[in-house]
Structures are given as C-alpha cells and as structure tokens.
Design a protein around this motif. Structure first.
Motif, PDB file in Angstrom:
ATOM      1  N   ARG A 198      34.291  34.086  36.373  1.00  0.00           N
ATOM      2  CA  ARG A 198      35.653  34.405  35.915  1.00  0.00           C
ATOM      3  C   ARG A 198      36.290  35.460  36.829  1.00  0.00           C
ATOM      4  N   ALA A 199      35.501  36.430  37.255  1.00  0.00           N
ATOM      5  CA  ALA A 199      36.018  37.446  38.160  1.00  0.00           C
ATOM      6  C   ALA A 199      36.377  36.830  39.510  1.00  0.00           C
ATOM      7  N   GLN A 200      35.561  35.913  39.979  1.00  0.00           N
ATOM      8  CA  GLN A 200      35.853  35.242  41.245  1.00  0.00           C
ATOM      9  C   GLN A 200      37.152  34.440  41.148  1.00  0.00           C
ATOM     10  N   GLN A 201      37.372  33.807  40.003  1.00  0.00           N
ATOM     11  CA  GLN A 201      38.615  33.060  39.782  1.00  0.00           C
ATOM     12  C   GLN A 201      39.824  33.987  39.870  1.00  0.00           C
ATOM     13  N   ALA A 202      39.704  35.166  39.295  1.00  0.00           N
ATOM     14  CA  ALA A 202      40.801  36.132  39.340  1.00  0.00           C
ATOM     15  C   ALA A 202      41.098  36.554  40.778  1.00  0.00           C
ATOM     16  N   VAL A 203      40.048  36.779  41.559  1.00  0.00           N
ATOM     17  CA  VAL A 203      40.231  37.194  42.954  1.00  0.00           C
ATOM     18  C   VAL A 203      40.878  36.079  43.771  1.00  0.00           C
ATOM     19  N   GLN A 204      40.438  34.854  43.550  1.00  0.00           N
ATOM     20  CA  GLN A 204      40.970  33.731  44.318  1.00  0.00           C
ATOM     21  C   GLN A 204      42.430  33.448  43.994  1.00  0.00           C
ATOM     22  N   GLU A 205      42.803  33.538  42.722  1.00  0.00           N
ATOM     23  CA  GLU A 205      44.157  33.186  42.315  1.00  0.00           C
ATOM     24  C   GLU A 205      45.141  34.348  42.447  1.00  0.00           C
ATOM     25  N   PHE A 206      44.642  35.557  42.308  1.00  0.00           N
ATOM     26  CA  PHE A 206      45.546  36.709  42.256  1.00  0.00           C
ATOM     27  C   PHE A 206      45.064  37.822  43.191  1.00  0.00           C
ATOM     28  N   GLN A 207      44.988  37.517  44.460  1.00  0.00           N
ATOM     29  CA  GLN A 207      44.408  38.445  45.426  1.00  0.00           C
ATOM     30  C   GLN A 207      45.164  39.770  45.499  1.00  0.00           C
ATOM     31  N   ARG A 208      46.463  39.739  45.309  1.00  0.00           N
ATOM     32  CA  ARG A 208      47.268  40.941  45.488  1.00  0.00           C
ATOM     33  C   ARG A 208      47.516  41.694  44.178  1.00  0.00           C
ATOM     34  N   ALA A 209      46.988  41.189  43.093  1.00  0.00           N
ATOM     35  CA  ALA A 209      47.197  41.854  41.806  1.00  0.00           C
ATOM     36  C   ALA A 209      46.314  43.094  41.698  1.00  0.00           C
ATOM     37  N   PRO A 210      46.763  44.137  41.009  1.00  0.00           N
ATOM     38  CA  PRO A 210      45.940  45.338  40.822  1.00  0.00           C
ATOM     39  C   PRO A 210      44.581  45.036  40.202  1.00  0.00           C
ATOM     40  N   ALA A 211      44.527  44.014  39.336  1.00  0.00           N
ATOM     41  CA  ALA A 211      43.280  43.696  38.650  1.00  0.00           C
ATOM     42  C   ALA A 211      42.219  43.129  39.585  1.00  0.00           C
ATOM     43  N   ALA A 212      42.604  42.735  40.797  1.00  0.00           N
ATOM     44  CA  ALA A 212      41.623  42.185  41.732  1.00  0.00           C
ATOM     45  C   ALA A 212      40.554  43.214  42.084  1.00  0.00           C
ATOM     46  N   GLU A 213      40.912  44.496  42.047  1.00  0.00           N
ATOM     47  CA  GLU A 213      39.942  45.553  42.343  1.00  0.00           C
ATOM     48  C   GLU A 213      38.782  45.518  41.350  1.00  0.00           C
ATOM     49  N   GLU A 214      39.094  45.510  40.070  1.00  0.00           N
ATOM     50  CA  GLU A 214      38.023  45.472  39.075  1.00  0.00           C
ATOM     51  C   GLU A 214      37.293  44.141  39.123  1.00  0.00           C
ATOM     52  N   ALA A 215      38.025  43.055  39.427  1.00  0.00           N
ATOM     53  CA  ALA A 215      37.377  41.751  39.504  1.00  0.00           C
ATOM     54  C   ALA A 215      36.282  41.749  40.567  1.00  0.00           C
ATOM     55  N   LEU A 216      36.554  42.335  41.720  1.00  0.00           N
ATOM     56  CA  LEU A 216      35.552  42.414  42.782  1.00  0.00           C
ATOM     57  C   LEU A 216      34.354  43.262  42.348  1.00  0.00           C
ATOM     58  N   PHE A 217      34.647  44.343  41.641  1.00  0.00           N
ATOM     59  CA  PHE A 217      33.560  45.188  41.163  1.00  0.00           C
ATOM     60  C   PHE A 217      32.712  44.449  40.124  1.00  0.00           C
ATOM     61  N   LEU A 218      33.364  43.685  39.263  1.00  0.00           N
ATOM     62  CA  LEU A 218      32.623  42.897  38.280  1.00  0.00           C
ATOM     63  C   LEU A 218      31.746  41.854  38.958  1.00  0.00           C
ATOM     64  N   MET A 219      32.252  41.248  40.019  1.00  0.00           N
ATOM     65  CA  MET A 219      31.445  40.298  40.773  1.00  0.00           C
ATOM     66  C   MET A 219      30.225  41.006  41.356  1.00  0.00           C
ATOM     67  N   MET A 220      30.463  42.171  41.949  1.00  0.00           N
ATOM     68  CA  MET A 220      29.386  42.935  42.552  1.00  0.00           C
ATOM     69  C   MET A 220      28.312  43.274  41.525  1.00  0.00           C
ATOM     70  N   GLN A 221      28.721  43.767  40.365  1.00  0.00           N
ATOM     71  CA  GLN A 221      27.788  44.169  39.324  1.00  0.00           C
ATOM     72  C   GLN A 221      27.064  42.967  38.712  1.00  0.00           C
ATOM     73  N   SER A 222      27.788  41.874  38.544  1.00  0.00           N
ATOM     74  CA  SER A 222      27.166  40.672  37.963  1.00  0.00           C
ATOM     75  C   SER A 222      26.100  40.112  38.893  1.00  0.00           C
ATOM     76  N   TYR A 223      26.414  40.055  40.183  1.00  0.00           N
ATOM     77  CA  TYR A 223      25.420  39.564  41.137  1.00  0.00           C
ATOM     78  C   TYR A 223      24.218  40.507  41.219  1.00  0.00           C
ATOM     79  N   GLU A 224      24.468  41.794  41.041  1.00  0.00           N
ATOM     80  CA  GLU A 224      23.375  42.769  41.003  1.00  0.00           C
ATOM     81  C   GLU A 224      22.437  42.450  39.839  1.00  0.00           C
ATOM     82  N   LYS A 225      23.025  42.182  38.672  1.00  0.00           N
ATOM     83  CA  LYS A 225      22.214  41.860  37.490  1.00  0.00           C
ATOM     84  C   LYS A 225      21.447  40.550  37.674  1.00  0.00           C
TER      85      LYS A 225
END
Length: 263
Positions: A198-225
């Motif tokens: 879901r975070a990857q979808q947000a990054v792909q569709e809304f790259q310039r949105a402020p929420a993309a920052e947290e989306a990338l962090f969520l991806m990072m943390q999820s892959y860590e887990k």
C-alpha cells in the motif's frame, strides 16, 4: 353609430381586453418568468431551498430551450445541494451537461460537479475541522478530481480553472494521505506485506505529495520486518534522496501535525 357599428365596436373592445388580460396573466410570458425567477432567487438567498426548488422546476418547464431555463437548471442543482440532496444535485448537473453541450455555462456546470463532491467544509476554502481527511471515504474526492481535471483540460481559460487547479493539488494530497493511512493501519497490525504494497502504491501514484515521505519510511520499515534487506535499502536510498532532512530518518514515526492542517 348604428347598431351594427356599435356591436362591432363592443366585440373589438372585448377582444382587445381579452388579449390584454391573456398577455398579462400568461404564465409563459417573460414578465411571469422574470417574476418566478426573482422569487426563486429570494428563496435561495433566504435559505428556503424546498420552495426555491419547486419554483425553479416550474421555470425549467415553462422556459424550455432558453438561457433562462439553463440558468434555472443550474440554480436547481445548487438548491438541491444546499438542501442536502447531493445525488439529485449531481443528477441535475449531468442532465444539464448532456442537454446543453454548447452552453456558455458548461464550464460552470462541470466546476459545480467538482465542488459538490469536494468536501469544502473541511477543505482549503472552508473551516478546518479536527478530523483527519485521510480517514474519510475517498470516493467523493475521486469524483471531484475527475470533474476538476475535465474543467482544466477542456476550459484552461475558464475563470474557475485556477480554483480547480488548487483543489486538484489538495485532493491528490488527500488521496496520498489516505493510502498511507491504510498502509500504517496494516503495519501496526503486523501485516507487513500489505503495508509495503500500500505504501508503494502511494509512492508510485503520488510522488510529489507530502505523504510520500512517510510512505517511503513505511516501505523501509516493512521490508525490515520482512527481512528483505535489498528492498529495505532501496526504500531508504529513495527516502534520503527525496527527503534528505526527513524527520523519519532521525526520529522514526512522527506524530506531527497533518499536512492539511494549516493552523
């Protein structure tokens, strides 16, 4: 004057009087329509929307095919919206757009469709409520986005286009925040694959949105887990490049003020 002449004069007088009365009382005359429209406007301004709706429907029928009928249809859509009949308002606008493809007010009709779907009481142009917009149902936002994009594409010179463009940016940010909200929900419940997707979808569709920052962090943390180090490193690399001063990299999850809360 003889009896014949007198009778003829009386017939003429009655005829003229009848014609005068008919013109005055004709419900389809311009004077009658103007009076109805003035009454409807007064009711709209006074908040008597149900009464205005009935009057505007009469004008629509009596002035069919005229610019006044078009104006009445647009006023009718607004009255329905203000009275809480959102679906009816949108249906009225769709009917207007279908029947009047060359109307000089077509850009306004499309813009109004966007505005009705746009939650303006919680948006940039109304009072900001203490509710996270990303947690609300987004279908109306998507419908508004379609209308505003249609306006911008078809009527770039319309006086409504600058406002529509601002609302488009706002809606895109809201939709991005919604995707991140869902991703965060999955992450907190241990559904790390769903969170990453879901975070990857947000990054792909809304790259310039402020929420993309947290989306990338969520991806990072999820892959860590999930112990997917290459994917985790890729997400971190993009996060550092896109948001070099990211608070997420320094502090982890941040409970800050939502992007849409301007004060």
């Amino acid at each position: 004057m003889g009896r014949t002449g007198l009778a003829a004069a009386m017939v003429l007088a009655v005829t003229l009087a009848g014609c005068s009365s008919t013109a005055k009382d004709d419900p389809n005359s311009q004077a009658s329509l103007d009076k109805l429209y003035a009454d409807a406007k007064d009711d709209l301004q006074g908040g008597s929307y149900d009464r205005a709706i009935k009057t505007l429907e009469r004008i629509e029928g009596r002035a069919a095919g005229t610019l006044m009928a078009q104006q009445a249809t647009l006023e009718l859509a607004w009255a329905n919206y203000k009275s809480g009949e959102r679906a009816q308002a949108l249906s009225t606008l769709d009917r207007f757009i279908k029947l009047n493809p060359s109307s000089p007010a077509l850009d306004y009709a499309i813009y109004m469709k966007g505005v009705i779907n746009f939650n303006d009481d919680l948006g940039l142009f109304g009072s900001i409520a203490r509710q996270d917009l990303s947690e609300r149902d987004q279908q109306a936002s998507r419908d508004a986005l379609l209308a505003f994009r249609q306006l911008v594409d078809q009527y770039p010179q319309s006086k409504y286009t600058p406002d529509a463009s601002q609302r488009i940016d706002y809606i895109l940010n809201t939709l991005a925040a919604y995707e991140v909200h869902v991703a965060r929900y999955y992450y907190k419940r241990g559904a790390y694959v769903a969170a990453a997707n879901r975070a990857q979808q947000a990054v792909q569709e809304f790259q310039r949105a402020p929420a993309a920052e947290e989306a990338l962090f969520l991806m990072m943390q999820s892959y860590e887990k999930l112990d997917l180090k290459p994917l985790r490193d890729d997400a971190e690399r993009v996060l550092r490049k896109s948001f070099p001063n990211s608070a997420y990299l320094r502090e982890g999850f941040v409970d800050g003020k939502a992007w849409w809360k301007l004060w």
